[in-house]
Design a protein around this motif. Structure first.
Motif: not given
Length: 263
Positions: A78-106
Motif C-alpha cells: 500500500a502507498t500514499a503519495a504527495v506531489g509538490f508541483a514546480n508551478g505550485g500546488g499539492v496533490s495526493s494519491a493512494q493505492q493498495a494491493e494484495v498479491l499471492r504467489d502461486f508458484i514458489g513463495g515459500k
C-alpha cells in the motif's frame, strides 16, 4: 590457513544470504516470503523534469509505503503519495494491493510467480481497480523481477483498460551492494489506440542501485533515467497514478528507503 579460508567463505555465504531486501527495485513490486521481515515501512522521493504522475512528478514527489508478508504466500502493498508541483500546488494519491504467489513463495531464493488485486485513487480523485502479475528470481549473486499491471478506471474519459509492464535486473558487486537496470513501458495500449487517455505509450530505461548494510534494518535503492514517448495521442494526459508521465521527453529519478519493522 585452510581453516581460516573455510571460515571466511562460510561467513561470506551467510552474509550474502542475509542481505535480502523487501523492495530492491523502484519500478517493480516483488512479493515477500516468510524468510524476509514481515513488516516494512518505506519512504521514497522523486524528482522529474518535463514529467508528471505519481513517480515521474514534474517537481518533487514523496511517497510513503507499507509492505507486509501476511502468511500463506500473501503480500500486502500500500502507498500514499504527495506531489509538490514546480508551478505550485499539492496533490495526493493512494493505492493498495494484495498479491499471492502461486508458484514458489515459500523461501526467498528461487523463482516466484504471483498475482493480485487492488484499488487506487489518483491525483484527480478518480477511482480504479487494478491487478498485477509479479514474477521474480532471487539468487545470491543476482536477482530479477518483472511486473504486468492492468488498470480499469471508473471514469468515462479514461481508457477501457491500461497496460503497464516493467523489468528489473541487479547483480551483486559486493556483499551489501547490487547494481543493475530497470525498464518500464507505460500505457502500452497507446501502440494500438490513437486516443489513449494518458497521451500515449511511454518508456524508460536506466540504472538501478540497491544497498543493504550488514546487520541493518535499513536498505536503500536508487533508479531512474530518460522518459520518452514511444507513441503519441492527441489527448491531454490525465492525472492517473503512473510511474512515468510526460508532457514532453524528460527524465525521472527515484530514491527509496526501506525500514524492516520486525521479523
Amino acid at each position: 590457513m585452510k581453516k581460516l579460508l573455510l571460515i571466511s567463505l562460510l561467513f561470506l555465504s551467510v552474509n550474502c544470504v542475509a542481505q535480502t531486501t523487501a523492495q530492491p527495485f523502484l519500478f517493480n513490486v516483488n512479493t515477500l516470503t516468510g524468510d524476509k521481515p514481515y513488516w516494512n515501512l518505506q519512504y521514497s522521493g522523486s524528482y522529474g523534469e518535463r514529467a508528471t504522475g505519481q513517480f515521474g512528478y514534474d517537481g518533487l514527489g514523496q511517497q510513503f509505503g507499507l509492505k507486509s508478508y501476511l502468511g500463506n504466500r500473501f503480500t500486502l502493498y500500500a502507498t500514499a503519495a504527495v506531489g509538490f508541483a514546480n508551478g505550485g500546488g499539492v496533490s495526493s494519491a493512494q493505492q493498495a494491493e494484495v498479491l499471492r504467489d502461486f508458484i514458489g513463495g515459500k523461501k526467498a531464493e528461487g523463482f516466484r510467480l504471483g498475482a493480485g488485486l487492488g484499488a487506487s485513487r489518483d491525483w484527480s480523485n478518480v477511482k480504479s481497480a487494478i491487478s498485477r502479475i509479479a514474477l521474480s528470481f532471487d539468487q545470491q549473486k543476482w536477482r530479477a523481477a518483472g511486473n504486468l499491471r492492468f488498470e480499469k478506471a471508473f471514469d468515462s474519459s479514461r481508457d477501457k483498460l491500461d497496460f503497464i509492464s516493467s523489468l528489473g535486473f541487479q547483480y551483486r558487486l559486493a556483499p551489501a551492494l547490487f547494481l543493475g537496470f530497470e525498464a518500464i513501458g507505460q500505457d502500452l495500449e497507446g501502440f494500438w489506440d490513437k486516443e489513449e487517455a494518458e497521451g500515449g505509450a511511454k518508456l524508460m530505461v536506466g540504472p538501478s542501485i540497491n544497498l543493504k548494510p550488514q546487520n541493518s534494518r535499513l536498505s536503500f535503492s536508487i533508479a531512474g533515467g530518460p522518459v520518452f514517448y514511444a507513441t503519441r495521442s492527441n489527448i491531454i494526459p490525465s492525472e492517473a497514478i503512473r510511474e512515468l508521465g510526460a508532457s514532453a521527453n524528460g527524465y525521472s529519478l527515484r530514491a527509496l528507503v526501506n525500514f524492516e519493522l520486525y521479523k
